[in-house]
Design an enzyme around this catalytic site. Structure first.
Site: not given
Length: 284
Positions: A184, A241
């Site tokens: 990701r 994040c």
């Protein structure tokens, strides 16, 4: 003794039924928001109450100008204090948060309690699996507590916003650490947010790298060495994040390592990538 980072299953078992110990079950599934509550109802640590990531630890209302604040924006401080009072948290309470995902969600509650100035909060090291491996029992009874008296106090943690990140891109002086999985981070396999990639200049520290094979945190000296390879000083570091949740896991790991002072970017990638004017980088 006040626990401010981690607590073992064996030590928690000695105190779990004490009135001023507040145990909060933070289990969650990003793909199935009802799964955590169902798991709690099926069996939880005795005397534990349930805290829901979306409803108790986030407030998804847009910002003052209607802007998107990310998938799990922080709630209003006063609203969060009210939730804590309903859960029975007093100024004197020892709070313990746990989940079944190595602290992935419990660390968010740990950080938020510190955000409103409550220091005596710890994450159950190894979570529910460690509790069960220690031979401890589960309950299906819903616990209830008398209303607590906790108040908002000066924050014990730091946070930044998107404008702070933008300013740092112009004159980089702070390390930005992204807690998402490497694929990701690179932008190879983005399934939760509309844009893949990462904030320019960010480095990747997958939060699961803080854990040993048994789901417990690595020793402090090992964490210190691993984070030391990424940052020069914690107080000039920013943790982010996907939505401000697993970044807290890195912040907890740093606290275990004695590296206090890093800031959280609560909006994280989900907020950052929602504005097409903000730069994006892909790859490593």
């Amino acid at each position: 003794m006040r626990h401010t980072t981690l607590i073992s299953a064996a030590e928690l078992a000695q105190h779990v039924l004490e009135p001023d110990w507040i145990v909060l079950d933070c289990r969650h599934d990003l793909a199935n928001p009802d799964a955590g509550r169902a798991a709690y109802d099926a069996g939880h640590i005795p005397n534990a109450q349930f805290a829901h990531l979306d409803r108790d630890l986030s407030d998804k209302k847009p910002g003052p100008n209607g802007e998107f604040r990310g998938r799990h924006p922080l709630p209003d401080r006063g609203a969060f204090i009210e939730i804590l009072r309903k859960l029975g948290v007093n100024h004197s309470s020892q709070v313990v948060a746990y989940d079944a995902q190595g602290g992935m969600f419990a660390a968010r509650l740990w950080w938020m309690l510190r955000w409103v100035g409550h220091e005596a909060v710890a994450v159950l090291d190894g979570g529910l699996p460690a509790w069960q491996a220690d031979g401890q029992w589960l309950s299906t009874e819903r616990a209830s507590k008398l209303r607590g008296n906790v108040n908002d106090r000066p924050s014990l943690v730091a946070s930044v916003n998107a404008n702070d990140i933008l300013a740092n891109l112009d004159t980089p002086s702070r390390a930005i650490i992204d807690a998402r999985a490497p694929d990701r981070f690179r932008g190879d396999n983005e399934t939760l947010d509309p844009v893949g990639g990462h904030i320019p200049g960010a480095k990747n520290r997958f939060f699961k790298d803080n854990l040993q094979a048994d789901g417990r945190f690595k020793p402090a000296e090992q964490l210190r060495a691993e984070f030391g390879a990424l940052i020069t000083a914690p107080e000039t570091s920013i943790m982010q994040c996907g939505s401000g949740v697993t970044a807290c896991h890195n912040l907890l790991a740093m606290e275990v390592a004695g590296l206090s002072g890093a800031a959280l970017y609560p909006g994280s990638w989900s907020e950052w990538c929602a504005d097409p004017s903000r730069p994006v980088t892909t790859g490593n």
